[in-house]
Design an enzyme around this catalytic site. Sequence first.
Site, PDB file in Angstrom:
ATOM      1  N   LYS A 200     -11.592   0.975  -2.168  1.00  0.00           N
ATOM      2  CA  LYS A 200     -10.582   1.637  -2.994  1.00  0.00           C
ATOM      3  C   LYS A 200     -11.076   1.696  -4.439  1.00  0.00           C
ATOM      4  O   LYS A 200     -11.969   2.473  -4.721  1.00  0.00           O
ATOM      5  CB  LYS A 200      -9.238   0.969  -2.759  1.00  0.00           C
ATOM      6  CG  LYS A 200      -8.747   1.416  -1.365  1.00  0.00           C
ATOM      7  CD  LYS A 200      -7.729   0.611  -0.689  1.00  0.00           C
ATOM      8  CE  LYS A 200      -7.523   1.208   0.712  1.00  0.00           C
ATOM      9  NZ  LYS A 200      -6.757   0.356   1.611  1.00  0.00           N
TER      10      LYS A 200
ATOM     11  N   SER B  25       0.805  -1.219   0.000  1.00  0.00           N
ATOM     12  CA  SER B  25       0.000   0.000   0.000  1.00  0.00           C
ATOM     13  C   SER B  25       0.838   1.269   0.000  1.00  0.00           C
ATOM     14  O   SER B  25       0.379   2.299  -0.483  1.00  0.00           O
ATOM     15  CB  SER B  25      -0.952  -0.004   1.195  1.00  0.00           C
ATOM     16  OG  SER B  25      -0.234  -0.116   2.409  1.00  0.00           O
TER      17      SER B  25
ATOM     18  N   HIS C  30      -5.317  -3.062  -2.960  1.00  0.00           N
ATOM     19  CA  HIS C  30      -4.944  -2.131  -4.029  1.00  0.00           C
ATOM     20  C   HIS C  30      -4.813  -2.804  -5.396  1.00  0.00           C
ATOM     21  O   HIS C  30      -4.332  -2.179  -6.339  1.00  0.00           O
ATOM     22  CB  HIS C  30      -3.629  -1.432  -3.681  1.00  0.00           C
ATOM     23  CG  HIS C  30      -3.752  -0.580  -2.456  1.00  0.00           C
ATOM     24  ND1 HIS C  30      -4.284   0.694  -2.498  1.00  0.00           N
ATOM     25  CD2 HIS C  30      -3.454  -0.831  -1.165  1.00  0.00           C
ATOM     26  CE1 HIS C  30      -4.282   1.188  -1.267  1.00  0.00           C
ATOM     27  NE2 HIS C  30      -3.791   0.286  -0.443  1.00  0.00           N
TER      28      HIS C  30
HETATM   29  C1  PLP Z   1      -6.818   0.127   2.985  1.00  0.00           C
HETATM   30  C2  PLP Z   1      -6.234  -1.202   3.274  1.00  0.00           C
HETATM   31  C3  PLP Z   1      -6.883  -2.102   4.113  1.00  0.00           C
HETATM   32  C4  PLP Z   1      -8.116  -1.726   4.891  1.00  0.00           C
HETATM   33  O1  PLP Z   1      -9.237  -1.705   4.096  1.00  0.00           O
HETATM   34  P1  PLP Z   1     -10.498  -0.811   4.570  1.00  0.00           P
HETATM   35  O2  PLP Z   1     -11.610  -1.319   3.743  1.00  0.00           O
HETATM   36  O3  PLP Z   1     -10.116   0.597   4.281  1.00  0.00           O
HETATM   37  O4  PLP Z   1     -10.668  -1.070   6.028  1.00  0.00           O
HETATM   38  C5  PLP Z   1      -6.349  -3.351   4.253  1.00  0.00           C
HETATM   39  N1  PLP Z   1      -5.215  -3.696   3.623  1.00  0.00           N
HETATM   40  C6  PLP Z   1      -4.551  -2.856   2.828  1.00  0.00           C
HETATM   41  C7  PLP Z   1      -3.309  -3.317   2.148  1.00  0.00           C
HETATM   42  C8  PLP Z   1      -5.027  -1.575   2.628  1.00  0.00           C
HETATM   43  O5  PLP Z   1      -4.341  -0.716   1.880  1.00  0.00           O
END
Ligand code: PLP
Length: 387
Positions: free
Chosen positions: A239, A182, A210
């Site tokens: 996302k 991330s 992602h």
């Molecule tokens: C954003 C993210 C999460 C968390 O997901 P949410 O739906 O925002 O709680 C988990 N793992 C990674 C790698 C992320 O970037």
Amino acid sequence: MDSLEAFAAGKLAGLDARSLRRTLKPTHRLDGLWVERGGRRLLSFSCNDYLNLSHHPAVKAAAREAVDLYGAGAGASRLVTGDHPLLSELETRLAGLKGTEAACVFGSGYLANTGVIPAFAAPGDLVLIDELAHACIWAGAQLSGAEIISFPHNDVAALEAMLIARRLEFRHVLVATDGVFSMDGDLAPLDTLSDLCRRHDAWLLSDDAHGVGVLGDGRGSAHEFANTHIPLQMGTLSKAIGGYGGYICGSKAVIDLLKTRARTVIYATGLPPASAAAAIAALDIIENNPALVTAPLAKARLFTRAADLPDATSPIVPVIIGKAQAALDAAAMLEAEGFLAVAIRPPTVPADTARLRLAFTAAHPDAEILRLAELVRGLVSTTGVAA
Ligand SMILES: *Cc1c(COP(=O)(O)O)cnc(C)c1O
């Protein structure tokens, strides 16, 4: 001052002294690309809305219609009365996209990892985690009570050495990694990792928050590789899918077990039906628009070429600055130029690797990307640190 006040004030003073205090900044995401902050309109390179679907008319209409029909909230845990039929429709769609037998939707990605890992690991088991994996993987592993060891980032040989040395001490071993990291934007070697895990009877969990919607024809980072076997495929609806919620895809038995044992399914309220409706509408768009899906990575590559950085491998491009204050200064300089590029500081990233984390979306105008690249080239040469 009582001891609680003194504790909080002391912590804040310590964070301030190291430029590590974080504060919330109210932001209007006007159309998902342009944002308004502090009275100024800025072009955002800090949203994970890679396909700009959070503001897509069809996605918004689906959410609106579901609110009108089914209300604003789920009303209870899924196991009580919160299991709206839209959730199983969404699960079928997600399993289809990922090529698994089944899927389980959670309230968020964070809740998915903190529910899944303790459902499959316990004291007497081992969880091996890539050192750069997301915070919620660590949180899930800590909740499990299993022994936790981190392995050097993307180092399959080091992981293999750990498995050879220690596999037999444990009943079960789970290996957890981000599919797309991330804060760095690089991919895990999911083909060699899954092969290694299979040989050592370790269960691989890939967090593809992602990857879905932007890599592997929209199916995620695992589909960038010819051969993978990933029994636990986690992701988020928050996302590229543009809404909110999390999920895990896997075999029917794995998913059935989660639905009866994952504490974040049992003891948390179900995903609102409107979030499921929005995600289904977003998946329709992702599955029917191959050119949209490839656009964020193409935009990121346009940037990395113009900025003389290594070719992007995902829509995330880190520009490593070093010290936390220097990263804040760099972000302020870009903000003065009309760009929102939020500085990411420890502990989100390792000490002395504070950075601008740029996220490219399908809708970023090329001319603005090139103007940003020019500014970033100046930054990297004045700070003397290459990304
Ligand atoms: C954003 C993210 C999460 C968390 O997901 P949410 O739906 O925002 O709680 C988990 N793992 C990674 C790698 C992320 O970037």
